[in-house]
Design a protein around this motif. Structure first.
Motif, short mmCIF file in Angstrom:
data_model
loop_
_atom_site.label_atom_id
_atom_site.label_comp_id
_atom_site.label_asym_id
_atom_site.label_seq_id
_atom_site.Cartn_x
_atom_site.Cartn_y
_atom_site.Cartn_z
N LEU A 137 0.84 -1.18 -0.19
CA LEU A 137 0.00 -0.09 0.04
C LEU A 137 0.69 1.25 -0.12
N HIS A 138 2.07 1.27 0.67
CA HIS A 138 2.64 2.69 0.93
C HIS A 138 3.28 2.92 -0.58
N MET A 139 3.60 1.86 -1.43
CA MET A 139 4.32 2.21 -2.60
C MET A 139 3.07 2.76 -3.62
N ARG A 140 2.03 2.45 -3.53
CA ARG A 140 0.94 2.95 -4.45
C ARG A 140 0.66 4.18 -3.83
N VAL A 141 0.61 4.58 -2.53
CA VAL A 141 0.44 5.92 -2.03
C VAL A 141 1.66 6.95 -2.57
N ALA A 142 2.72 6.31 -2.54
CA ALA A 142 4.15 7.02 -2.87
C ALA A 142 3.95 7.62 -4.29
N PHE A 143 3.62 6.62 -5.27
CA PHE A 143 3.39 6.99 -6.85
C PHE A 143 2.27 7.62 -7.02
N LEU A 144 1.35 7.63 -6.21
CA LEU A 144 0.17 8.54 -6.64
C LEU A 144 0.42 9.99 -6.32
N ILE A 145 1.07 10.13 -5.10
CA ILE A 145 1.52 11.54 -4.52
C ILE A 145 2.55 12.26 -5.73
N ILE A 146 3.40 11.51 -6.06
CA ILE A 146 4.23 11.91 -7.06
C ILE A 146 3.92 12.19 -8.26
N LYS A 147 2.86 11.76 -8.91
CA LYS A 147 2.24 11.56 -9.96
C LYS A 147 1.46 13.14 -9.87
N VAL A 148 0.89 13.49 -8.78
CA VAL A 148 0.17 14.54 -8.57
C VAL A 148 1.09 15.86 -8.43
N SER A 157 11.53 16.47 -6.32
CA SER A 157 12.32 16.43 -4.99
C SER A 157 11.07 16.99 -3.81
N PHE A 158 10.39 17.82 -4.25
CA PHE A 158 9.26 18.16 -3.16
C PHE A 158 8.31 17.17 -2.97
N GLY A 159 8.01 16.51 -4.21
CA GLY A 159 7.04 15.27 -4.19
C GLY A 159 7.56 14.15 -3.14
N ILE A 160 8.73 13.94 -3.38
CA ILE A 160 9.56 12.61 -2.71
C ILE A 160 9.69 13.18 -1.30
N PHE A 161 9.92 14.70 -0.74
CA PHE A 161 10.11 14.97 0.44
C PHE A 161 8.69 14.65 1.28
N LEU A 162 7.41 15.04 0.64
CA LEU A 162 6.12 14.86 1.11
C LEU A 162 5.83 13.49 1.36
#
Length: 583
Positions: A137-148, A157-162
């Motif tokens: 689940l954590h990977m799915r959340v990570a990629f979704l946020i980075i896509k947004v 870099s900001f998305g990865i930080f968040l």
């Protein structure tokens, strides 16, 4: 190079040389001094373990009162923790033998410290974190946020930080960093393959790690930024919730154990206080790294030009993230159930005692209800709910669809045995045992009275000194070990100078997580520096900004915003009550 190091190198070199045949030159005999130095370097941990109790023996020889016997145990464990002469969990078990044998606490009272409400909360939260990692689940959340957020270097870099900061609020800082490193590697390598910047460049000044005579590799400044973001964001994010870091739960256990009549620490109040400083620190640290290594506010600098990959580069990064997300496939029953249970436990934690409405347990029971009970309830559900729906085909007309083995739960005990950080539970228990022993023996009162001279300083000045010392000390050893050592002392200091115990203890516990300068300071630093081939001197320089930022934000934020969440203006009656009871 020091003479001692030269001697050691000489001994090592002499030991490695093989004698030739008849023409060999006789090996030079090592001096006693060289052999002694070599012995100390190899066996220094054993030397500390054996000699330190002897060095401390004058404490109990001079005064054999109960409080001084407790001081002997505390001092011995403190050095063992700081030097890690013994593994942290093993050192933490020492009170179970030393307290009863030295007449400090009974075995029953000592062992109660190792499995209390806070320890159960820690255990259950770790199981929930393992379930999240196991489901993906954590990977799915990570990629979704980075896509947004987007895939330009600054936005990426900001998305990865968040993402790292958010995930670290719920799972261990180490796991959050380890999860983000492969994502960073994949994106940067794909950009490099497309000719849009390099991950590493030749380090012509460093041949120490070179292979085959080729210059060693060092990360570009942009690459360093990404790896430092993964490390720093996990350390910052771990402060956002009471379950986000072992130091937070250590503070909770020590605080509630020392002040049993206090309102305690609940999940909702912690989040209301800690999330705003977490976001402020995170944003300012991201800005710091952008200015230092990515040319922010310096558009004509080389750093700014190196990260200007244009729309083509952003498209490549977007394609990588999109492909990674597609590789996860459609969301599964397993992920959905874990996500629902995760939201459920957060709801139960937050609304147990939110303050602005009655807590949900009040509608069910009149008995005291703690957050650990909610965490255990969700943990039980994870063992009960099946990980897939194969059992629905048990009566299928097609024999090939009928299951041949039981449907596993969302998590298994075997997985917990292999993925859990069992040692940290003993470290927590050891810290609680030291706190209880120090208070019950009178050692805490002795230490508190010794620090009463600080009452003449302004509370904000005391807070600054405490936060500064906590951040500096935690650079050298385990965060949880440092919290176990300093928090009981701060509790007694607050009682002695009539200052609300939260005023010093809570910020200090957060500062124990802020290790930004050395790889040994915290596992996220070690993971990031190893994966990114970052030199220690670069990490030391980069950590200046985060250390200053967190120190200023906490020193200003807790007396102001903290006073809104917690009533810090007066010394509470329950602290006086606790002190008189213990006396």
């Amino acid at each position: 190079m020091s003479t001692a190091k030269q001697d050691i190198i000489a001994v090592e070199a002499a030991a490695e040389k093989e004698p030739c045949l008849e023409t060999s030159v006789p090996r030079k005999a090592a001096s006693f001094r060289q052999l002694l130095l070599r012995f100390i370097v190899i066996y220094w941990r054993s030397i500390v373990v054996i000699t330190w109790p002897i060095v401390l023996s004058p404490i109990i020889i001079y005064n054999n009162e109960r409080m001084y016997r407790c001081l002997y145990v505390v001092a011995m464990m403190a050095v063992y923790w700081v030097t890690e002469a013994l593994p942290l969990p093993i050192t933490s078990l020492m009170p179970i033998f030393l307290y009863p044998i030295m007449g400090i606490l009974s075995t029953t009272d000592t062992t109660k410290c190792y499995l209390n409400d806070t320890t159960m909360m820690f255990l259950a939260s770790l199981i929930i974190a393992v379930a999240i990692e196991h489901s993906g689940l954590h990977m799915r959340v990570a990629f979704l946020i980075i896509k947004v957020v987007g895939c330009g270097h600054r936005r990426l870099s900001f998305g990865i930080f968040l993402v790292t900061m958010f995930i670290s609020m719920w799972i261990s800082n180490t796991a959050a960093t380890a999860m983000m490193i492969p994502i960073i590697n994949t994106v940067l390598m794909e950009m490099e393959n497309q000719g849009l910047g390099a991950m590493f460049i030749e380090d012509k000044d460093d041949f120490e790690n070179a292979e085959g005579g080729e210059p060693a590799k060092k990360p570009t400044r942009a690459t360093m930024t990404y790896y430092m973001i993964a490390s720093y964001a996990s350390s910052i994010g771990g402060t956002g919730t009471v379950v986000g870091s072992g130091t937070n739960l250590t503070f909770k256990g020590l605080y509630e154990g020392r002040f049993p009549h206090s309102p305690g620490i609940n999940f909702s109040e912690w989040m209301c206080y800690a999330v705003p400083p977490m976001l402020i620190c995170g944003f300012l640290i991201w800005i710091w790294l952008q200015i230092m290594y990515m040319g922010m506010f310096r558009p004509n600098s080389k750093d700014a030009q190196d990260i200007n990959i244009g729309r083509e580069g952003e498209k490549i990064a977007e394609n990588v993230i999109q492909q990674k997300y597609k590789d996860l496939g459609p969301i599964t029953w397993h992920e959905s159930c874990v996500a629902i249970l995760f939201v459920l436990v957060i709801f139960m934690w937050f609304f147990r005692k939110p303050g602005f409405v009655p807590g949900w347990p009040t509608y069910i029971t009149s008995m005291p209800f703690k957050d650990s009970s909610s965490a255990i309830f969700v943990t039980l559900l994870m063992f009960i709910i099946p990980a897939n729906l194969d059992f629905l085909n048990s009566f299928s007309k097609d024999p090939s669809k009928r299951p041949t083995k039981p449907t596993p739960g969302l998590i298994s005990w075997k997985l917990i045995q292999t993925r859990m950080h069992w040692g940290l539970m003993f470290v927590l228990g050891g810290g609680f045992a030291l706190s209880v022993g120090s208070t019950d023996s009178g050692l805490s009162t002795l230490l508190g009275n010794a620090l009463t001279g600080l009452r003449y300083l302004h509370p904000v000045v005391i807070l600054f000194i405490v936060c500064f010392m906590a951040e500096m000390i935690t650079e050298l050893t385990s965060n949880v070990a440092i919290a176990n050592i300093i928090l009981p002392i701060l509790a007694e200091l607050c009682v002695s100078i009539k200052l609300h115990p939260l005023y010093l203890m809570l910020p200090a516990s957060l500062c124990c997580s802020f290790s930004f300068h050395l790889p040994v300071g915290t596992p996220p630093n070690a993971i990031a520096t190893a994966a990114g081939h970052i030199k220690t001197k670069d990490l030391v320089i980069a950590g200046i900004g985060p250390s200053v930022i967190t120190l200023i934000v906490l020193t200003i934020g807790f007396p102001t915003w903290g006073s809104v969440i917690y009533d810090l203006h007066e010394f509470p009656d329950w602290a006086n009550m606790t002190m008189s009871t213990k006396s």
